[in-house]
Motif scaffolding. Structure first.
Motif, PDB file in Angstrom:
ATOM      1  N   SER A 153      13.911  -4.815   5.198  1.00 34.84           N
ATOM      2  CA  SER A 153      12.686  -4.738   4.531  1.00 34.84           C
ATOM      3  C   SER A 153      13.259  -5.128   3.085  1.00 34.84           C
ATOM      4  O   SER A 153      14.450  -5.133   2.693  1.00 34.84           O
ATOM      5  N   THR A 154      12.183  -5.876   2.563  1.00 38.66           N
ATOM      6  CA  THR A 154      12.445  -6.367   1.110  1.00 38.66           C
ATOM      7  C   THR A 154      11.256  -6.097   0.299  1.00 38.66           C
ATOM      8  O   THR A 154      10.119  -6.206   0.757  1.00 38.66           O
ATOM      9  N   ALA A 155      11.532  -5.463  -0.928  1.00 40.59           N
ATOM     10  CA  ALA A 155      10.321  -4.986  -1.637  1.00 40.59           C
ATOM     11  C   ALA A 155      10.505  -5.106  -3.088  1.00 40.59           C
ATOM     12  O   ALA A 155      11.777  -5.341  -3.602  1.00 40.59           O
ATOM     13  N   LEU A 156       9.573  -5.724  -3.868  1.00 41.13           N
ATOM     14  CA  LEU A 156       9.448  -6.040  -5.316  1.00 41.13           C
ATOM     15  C   LEU A 156       8.398  -5.264  -6.009  1.00 41.13           C
ATOM     16  O   LEU A 156       7.176  -5.568  -5.701  1.00 41.13           O
ATOM     17  N   LEU A 203      17.362  -2.796 -10.580  1.00 39.87           N
ATOM     18  CA  LEU A 203      16.315  -2.463 -11.654  1.00 39.87           C
ATOM     19  C   LEU A 203      16.624  -3.629 -12.703  1.00 39.87           C
ATOM     20  O   LEU A 203      17.469  -4.002 -13.364  1.00 39.87           O
ATOM     21  N   ASP A 204      15.327  -4.401 -13.089  1.00 36.63           N
ATOM     22  CA  ASP A 204      15.419  -5.229 -14.228  1.00 36.63           C
ATOM     23  C   ASP A 204      14.076  -5.312 -14.986  1.00 36.63           C
ATOM     24  O   ASP A 204      13.362  -5.789 -14.667  1.00 36.63           O
ATOM     25  N   GLY A 205      14.272  -4.422 -16.071  1.00 36.79           N
ATOM     26  CA  GLY A 205      13.224  -4.203 -16.971  1.00 36.79           C
ATOM     27  C   GLY A 205      12.287  -3.347 -16.006  1.00 36.79           C
ATOM     28  O   GLY A 205      12.546  -2.343 -15.639  1.00 36.79           O
ATOM     29  N   GLY A 206      11.114  -4.041 -16.134  1.00 38.82           N
ATOM     30  CA  GLY A 206      10.048  -3.169 -15.233  1.00 38.82           C
ATOM     31  C   GLY A 206       9.903  -3.556 -13.861  1.00 38.82           C
ATOM     32  O   GLY A 206       9.082  -3.133 -12.953  1.00 38.82           O
ATOM     33  N   ALA A 207      10.901  -4.582 -13.226  1.00 42.13           N
ATOM     34  CA  ALA A 207      10.846  -4.892 -12.007  1.00 42.13           C
ATOM     35  C   ALA A 207      11.805  -4.119 -11.330  1.00 42.13           C
ATOM     36  O   ALA A 207      12.857  -3.712 -11.628  1.00 42.13           O
ATOM     37  N   VAL A 208      11.620  -3.488 -10.021  1.00 41.21           N
ATOM     38  CA  VAL A 208      12.289  -2.894  -9.151  1.00 41.21           C
ATOM     39  C   VAL A 208      12.419  -3.549  -7.852  1.00 41.21           C
ATOM     40  O   VAL A 208      11.319  -3.872  -7.015  1.00 41.21           O
ATOM     41  N   PHE A 209      13.532  -3.848  -7.284  1.00 39.52           N
ATOM     42  CA  PHE A 209      13.769  -4.939  -6.268  1.00 39.52           C
ATOM     43  C   PHE A 209      14.746  -4.092  -5.143  1.00 39.52           C
ATOM     44  O   PHE A 209      15.531  -3.449  -5.573  1.00 39.52           O
ATOM     45  N   SER A 210      14.418  -4.153  -3.812  1.00 42.66           N
ATOM     46  CA  SER A 210      15.286  -3.713  -2.820  1.00 42.66           C
ATOM     47  C   SER A 210      15.338  -4.474  -1.494  1.00 42.66           C
ATOM     48  O   SER A 210      14.387  -5.129  -1.362  1.00 42.66           O
ATOM     49  N   MET A 211      16.401  -4.623  -0.927  1.00 40.93           N
ATOM     50  CA  MET A 211      16.623  -5.183   0.307  1.00 40.93           C
ATOM     51  C   MET A 211      17.518  -4.302   1.151  1.00 40.93           C
ATOM     52  O   MET A 211      18.413  -4.103   0.585  1.00 40.93           O
ATOM     53  N   LYS A 212      16.773  -3.894   2.439  1.00 39.31           N
ATOM     54  CA  LYS A 212      17.512  -3.052   3.062  1.00 39.31           C
ATOM     55  C   LYS A 212      17.474  -3.190   4.466  1.00 39.31           C
ATOM     56  O   LYS A 212      16.597  -3.564   5.177  1.00 39.31           O
ATOM     57  N   VAL A 213      18.860  -3.131   5.111  1.00 41.20           N
ATOM     58  CA  VAL A 213      18.801  -3.296   6.683  1.00 41.20           C
ATOM     59  C   VAL A 213      18.921  -2.092   7.309  1.00 41.20           C
ATOM     60  O   VAL A 213      19.769  -1.048   6.632  1.00 41.20           O
ATOM     61  N   THR A 214      18.340  -1.796   8.357  1.00 42.79           N
ATOM     62  CA  THR A 214      18.338  -0.481   9.066  1.00 42.79           C
ATOM     63  C   THR A 214      18.698  -0.714  10.436  1.00 42.79           C
ATOM     64  O   THR A 214      18.178  -1.810  11.099  1.00 42.79           O
TER      65      THR A 214
END
Length: 193
Positions: free
Chosen positions: A87-90, A147-158
């Motif tokens: 899953s990837t989220a920005l 975390l980059d300024g007001g941007a939050v990103f995640s990439m998760k393998v489950t």
């Protein structure tokens, strides 16, 4: 006089709720919330181990924040390690600073009972980044959080926990981590600007 005091209280409350007259709008550092993150998420390195299936994108747009997400199923190419997802989220925060909550969630990711969790800082990516690995009895997670300024990103393998035999193979967390980090870097570069 009473009217002036009441007006002052109302004005003060409005300032407090809005973050004050000097509240700074978070800088989303040039990132954009795309309509189909499944097309823009780079999984070149992770894809060397998995067949990555088509994903399902989701987009939330609001005056306070925008969020793009993608969920995909993956099948291991070399062995049967069970079902896995990536899953990837920005999330782009437009009005509030996500920093304190981001740091708290990452640095205290070990709060889940009966889990084995490791949290490592990941240098050179955004303002602050972490690699979080969690193993539970019936699941394991490997997450890159940025975390980059007001941007939050995640990439998760489950996925499911590995057998003792698979723990030494290419699908172990130690082998998967550098691949996921490279894909996270490439995705962030693509989403910026």
């Amino acid at each position: 006089m009473a009217g002036a005091v009441a007006a002052s209280v109302v004005w003060g409350g409005a300032l407090a709720l809005s973050g004050g007259s000097g509240a700074k709008v978070p800088d989303v550092s040039g990132y954009r919330a795309v309509d189909d993150l499944c097309k823009d998420a780079v999984l070149r390195e992770t894809g060397s181990l998995f067949t990555v299936k088509d994903g399902e994108p989701a987009v939330l747009r609001h005056e306070s924040m925008d969020r793009s997400e993608c969920y995909r199923e993956m099948e291991a190419k070399a062995t049967s390690v069970g079902a896995m997802t990536v899953s990837t989220a920005l999330t782009l925060h437009k009005k509030t600073n996500p920093g304190p909550e981001f740091i708290a969630e990452a640095e205290r990711a070990d709060y889940i009972p009966r889990s084995r969790t490791t949290v490592k800082k990941l240098p050179g990516l955004g303002d602050r980044a972490y690699v979080i690995s969690t193993e539970l009895e019936h699941a394991r997670f490997l997450t890159i959080s940025v975390l980059d300024g007001g941007a939050v990103f995640s990439m998760k393998v489950t996925g499911v926990p590995l057998s003792d035999e698979d723990k030494a193979g290419p699908y172990s967390t130690d082998k998967l981590e550098p691949l996921l980090v490279k894909d996270a870097r490439a995705t962030l570069t693509k989403l910026k600007g």
